[in-house]
Design a protein around this motif. Structure first.
Motif, PDB file in Angstrom:
ATOM      1  N   VAL A   6       0.861  -1.182   0.000  1.00  0.00           N
ATOM      2  CA  VAL A   6       0.000   0.000   0.000  1.00  0.00           C
ATOM      3  C   VAL A   6       0.894   1.227   0.000  1.00  0.00           C
ATOM      4  CG1 VAL A   6      -1.787   1.289   1.222  1.00  0.00           C
ATOM      5  CG2 VAL A   6      -1.808  -1.207   1.262  1.00  0.00           C
ATOM      6  N   THR A   7       0.800   2.042  -1.035  1.00  0.00           N
ATOM      7  CA  THR A   7       1.675   3.199  -1.158  1.00  0.00           C
ATOM      8  C   THR A   7       0.852   4.461  -1.331  1.00  0.00           C
ATOM      9  OG1 THR A   7       3.414   4.225  -2.516  1.00  0.00           O
ATOM     10  CG2 THR A   7       1.957   2.680  -3.621  1.00  0.00           C
ATOM     11  N   ALA A   8       1.248   5.525  -0.607  1.00  0.00           N
ATOM     12  CA  ALA A   8       0.468   6.761  -0.583  1.00  0.00           C
ATOM     13  C   ALA A   8       1.204   7.938  -1.220  1.00  0.00           C
ATOM     14  CB  ALA A   8       0.083   7.105   0.861  1.00  0.00           C
ATOM     15  N   GLY A   9       2.082   7.654  -2.150  1.00  0.00           N
ATOM     16  CA  GLY A   9       2.770   8.739  -2.851  1.00  0.00           C
ATOM     17  C   GLY A   9       1.799   9.595  -3.643  1.00  0.00           C
ATOM     18  N   PRO A  13       6.236   9.752 -11.280  1.00  0.00           N
ATOM     19  CA  PRO A  13       6.623   8.734 -10.289  1.00  0.00           C
ATOM     20  C   PRO A  13       6.886   9.362  -8.922  1.00  0.00           C
ATOM     21  CG  PRO A  13       8.492   9.296 -11.643  1.00  0.00           C
ATOM     22  CD  PRO A  13       7.327  10.054 -12.220  1.00  0.00           C
ATOM     23  N   SER A  14       6.940   8.523  -7.895  1.00  0.00           N
ATOM     24  CA  SER A  14       7.188   9.022  -6.547  1.00  0.00           C
ATOM     25  C   SER A  14       8.216   8.142  -5.853  1.00  0.00           C
ATOM     26  CB  SER A  14       5.894   9.045  -5.729  1.00  0.00           C
ATOM     27  OG  SER A  14       5.474   7.731  -5.397  1.00  0.00           O
ATOM     28  N   SER A  15       8.963   8.739  -4.937  1.00  0.00           N
ATOM     29  CA  SER A  15       9.932   7.957  -4.164  1.00  0.00           C
ATOM     30  C   SER A  15       9.214   6.970  -3.249  1.00  0.00           C
ATOM     31  CB  SER A  15      10.823   8.894  -3.344  1.00  0.00           C
ATOM     32  OG  SER A  15      10.043   9.692  -2.465  1.00  0.00           O
ATOM     33  N   THR A  16       7.981   7.315  -2.850  1.00  0.00           N
ATOM     34  CA  THR A  16       7.206   6.409  -2.003  1.00  0.00           C
ATOM     35  C   THR A  16       6.888   5.119  -2.749  1.00  0.00           C
ATOM     36  OG1 THR A  16       6.241   8.321  -0.881  1.00  0.00           O
ATOM     37  CG2 THR A  16       5.128   6.220  -0.586  1.00  0.00           C
ATOM     38  N   ARG A  17       6.461   5.240  -3.993  1.00  0.00           N
ATOM     39  CA  ARG A  17       6.195   4.045  -4.806  1.00  0.00           C
ATOM     40  C   ARG A  17       7.490   3.279  -5.067  1.00  0.00           C
ATOM     41  NH1 ARG A  17       2.538   1.693  -8.590  1.00  0.00           N
ATOM     42  NH2 ARG A  17       3.542  -0.280  -9.103  1.00  0.00           N
ATOM     43  N   LEU A  18       8.574   4.001  -5.309  1.00  0.00           N
ATOM     44  CA  LEU A  18       9.855   3.347  -5.556  1.00  0.00           C
ATOM     45  C   LEU A  18      10.286   2.538  -4.335  1.00  0.00           C
ATOM     46  CD1 LEU A  18      12.375   2.880  -7.290  1.00  0.00           C
ATOM     47  CD2 LEU A  18      13.290   5.038  -6.419  1.00  0.00           C
ATOM     48  N   LEU A  19      10.120   3.103  -3.141  1.00  0.00           N
ATOM     49  CA  LEU A  19      10.473   2.368  -1.938  1.00  0.00           C
ATOM     50  C   LEU A  19       9.576   1.148  -1.772  1.00  0.00           C
ATOM     51  CD1 LEU A  19      12.114   2.087   0.648  1.00  0.00           C
ATOM     52  CD2 LEU A  19      10.516   3.663   1.766  1.00  0.00           C
ATOM     53  N   ALA A  81       0.245 -10.673   3.962  1.00  0.00           N
ATOM     54  CA  ALA A  81       1.117  -9.704   4.621  1.00  0.00           C
ATOM     55  C   ALA A  81       1.029  -8.384   3.870  1.00  0.00           C
ATOM     56  CB  ALA A  81       2.562 -10.200   4.666  1.00  0.00           C
ATOM     57  N   LEU A  82       1.352  -7.298   4.584  1.00  0.00           N
ATOM     58  CA  LEU A  82       1.281  -5.961   4.001  1.00  0.00           C
ATOM     59  C   LEU A  82       2.616  -5.234   4.117  1.00  0.00           C
ATOM     60  CD1 LEU A  82      -2.059  -4.480   5.431  1.00  0.00           C
ATOM     61  CD2 LEU A  82      -1.700  -5.489   3.171  1.00  0.00           C
ATOM     62  N   ILE A  83       2.863  -4.380   3.129  1.00  0.00           N
ATOM     63  CA  ILE A  83       3.914  -3.373   3.209  1.00  0.00           C
ATOM     64  C   ILE A  83       3.204  -2.028   3.069  1.00  0.00           C
ATOM     65  CG2 ILE A  83       5.972  -2.395   2.133  1.00  0.00           C
ATOM     66  CD1 ILE A  83       6.617  -5.204   1.092  1.00  0.00           C
ATOM     67  N   ALA A  84       3.299  -1.181   4.074  1.00  0.00           N
ATOM     68  CA  ALA A  84       2.589   0.097   4.080  1.00  0.00           C
ATOM     69  C   ALA A  84       3.600   1.238   4.029  1.00  0.00           C
ATOM     70  CB  ALA A  84       1.723   0.224   5.328  1.00  0.00           C
ATOM     71  N   VAL A  85       3.519   2.056   2.961  1.00  0.00           N
ATOM     72  CA  VAL A  85       4.515   3.101   2.731  1.00  0.00           C
ATOM     73  C   VAL A  85       3.825   4.447   2.564  1.00  0.00           C
ATOM     74  CG1 VAL A  85       6.594   3.715   1.437  1.00  0.00           C
ATOM     75  CG2 VAL A  85       5.789   1.347   1.426  1.00  0.00           C
ATOM     76  N   THR A  86       4.267   5.445   3.298  1.00  0.00           N
ATOM     77  CA  THR A  86       3.670   6.771   3.223  1.00  0.00           C
ATOM     78  C   THR A  86       4.752   7.846   3.150  1.00  0.00           C
ATOM     79  OG1 THR A  86       2.252   8.381   4.382  1.00  0.00           O
ATOM     80  CG2 THR A  86       3.584   6.935   5.746  1.00  0.00           C
ATOM     81  N   PRO A  87       4.483   8.950   2.470  1.00  0.00           N
ATOM     82  CA  PRO A  87       5.360  10.113   2.628  1.00  0.00           C
ATOM     83  C   PRO A  87       5.102  10.742   3.990  1.00  0.00           C
ATOM     84  CG  PRO A  87       3.517  10.644   1.191  1.00  0.00           C
ATOM     85  CD  PRO A  87       3.403   9.184   1.501  1.00  0.00           C
ATOM     86  N   ILE A  88       6.106  11.404   4.534  1.00  0.00           N
ATOM     87  CA  ILE A  88       5.962  12.063   5.825  1.00  0.00           C
ATOM     88  C   ILE A  88       5.750  13.563   5.604  1.00  0.00           C
ATOM     89  CG2 ILE A  88       7.113  12.643   7.993  1.00  0.00           C
ATOM     90  CD1 ILE A  88       6.213   9.727   7.772  1.00  0.00           C
ATOM     91  N   PHE A  89       4.657  14.075   6.144  1.00  0.00           N
ATOM     92  CA  PHE A  89       4.346  15.499   6.097  1.00  0.00           C
ATOM     93  C   PHE A  89       4.159  16.004   7.531  1.00  0.00           C
ATOM     94  CE2 PHE A  89       2.311  14.057   2.004  1.00  0.00           C
ATOM     95  CZ  PHE A  89       3.295  14.579   1.185  1.00  0.00           C
ATOM     96  N   SER A  90       4.824  17.090   7.875  1.00  0.00           N
ATOM     97  CA  SER A  90       4.696  17.690   9.215  1.00  0.00           C
ATOM     98  C   SER A  90       4.924  16.664  10.319  1.00  0.00           C
ATOM     99  CB  SER A  90       3.307  18.318   9.383  1.00  0.00           C
ATOM    100  OG  SER A  90       3.084  19.302   8.396  1.00  0.00           O
ATOM    101  N   PHE A  97      -3.032   8.505   3.456  1.00  0.00           N
ATOM    102  CA  PHE A  97      -2.657   7.214   4.042  1.00  0.00           C
ATOM    103  C   PHE A  97      -3.553   6.900   5.239  1.00  0.00           C
ATOM    104  CE2 PHE A  97      -0.059   4.673   6.967  1.00  0.00           C
ATOM    105  CZ  PHE A  97       0.442   3.686   6.141  1.00  0.00           C
ATOM    106  N   LYS A  98      -3.689   7.856   6.160  1.00  0.00           N
ATOM    107  CA  LYS A  98      -4.503   7.642   7.356  1.00  0.00           C
ATOM    108  C   LYS A  98      -5.971   7.438   6.987  1.00  0.00           C
ATOM    109  CE  LYS A  98      -5.376   7.769  11.856  1.00  0.00           C
ATOM    110  NZ  LYS A  98      -6.812   8.008  11.950  1.00  0.00           N
TER     111      LYS A  98
END
Length: 211
Positions: A6-9, A13-19, A81-90, A97-98
């Motif tokens: 699950v990616t929230a970029g 393209p986004s670095s979140t998706r790449l990760l 199983a899940l891999i959950a990836v989000t960008p960090i803001f503030s 994502f939330k």
């Protein structure tokens, strides 16, 4: 075995998706190495929350997910199983994502192995994984692997080897942890139980004959 990323970029393209892609690839490889000689393998599927942003907002307004969002939720909840990836803001996860995990029933991820990861412009926000993401999935009763993976902008310049790329080392370690949980959680195909004839079962219930 079904592994869902699950990616929230927000960009493409986004670095979140790449990760997310690198983590998914690493976990699939770790599973393959662990099950050499057996039939198990990990199938990886990605859920891009960017494509579901309007659907998620509508679900909050109407109280019901539409067909596309429902399919995404079913994909996530049915995963092994899940891999959950989000960008960090503030200093925390993104609102998108939330919001996605808010529309999922809070018992749907009970016991599910999860690897948490995040991207950001500076390494100073890496603690968001521990004070924001890990508590979120603890509330959802998931089992989060010990190693969380954070990728700052400078992490993408490494050579993907143990000496120059700390990100690669973290990805490998987290992938091995998730693969171990995944293999432990997915039930092996049980051997068929022997069928006991009815007459034999009935005889076992009768009192013993007197000598």
């Amino acid at each position: 075995m079904k592994l869902v990323v699950v990616t929230a970029g927000l960009t493409q393209p986004s670095s979140t998706r790449l990760l997310g892609d690198r983590l998914g690839e690493a976990v699939a490889q770790a599973v393959t190495q662990a099950v050499t000689g057996r039939a198990e393998a990990a199938e990886v599927e990605t859920v891009e929350l960017r494509d579901l942003a309007v659907d998620i907002a509508n679900a909050f307004v109407t109280g019901f997910p539409n067909g596309r969002l429902r399919a995404a939720i079913e994909t996530v909840t049915a995963a092994d199983a899940l891999i959950a990836v989000t960008p960090i803001f503030s200093g925390s996860y993104s609102g998108l994502f939330k919001s996605f995990f808010d529309v999922i029933d809070n018992t749907a991820l009970t016991g599910k192995p999860v690897l948490i990861a995040a991207t950001g412009g500076t390494a100073r926000h890496s603690l968001a994984l521990e004070h924001a993401l890990r508590p979120l999935f603890a509330y959802l009763r998931a089992v989060v692997v010990p190693t969380a993976v954070y990728a700052a902008s400078e992490d993408w310049g490494g050579g993907r080897d143990a000496f120059t790329d700390g990100l690669g080392e973290r990805i490998e370690r987290a992938a091995e942890e998730l693969a171990a949980l995944l293999l432990h959680r997915v039930p092996r195909r049980a051997e068929p139980e022997a069928v006991v004839p009815f007459e034999q079962q009935l005889a076992a219930l009768r009192p013993g004959e007197p000598d």
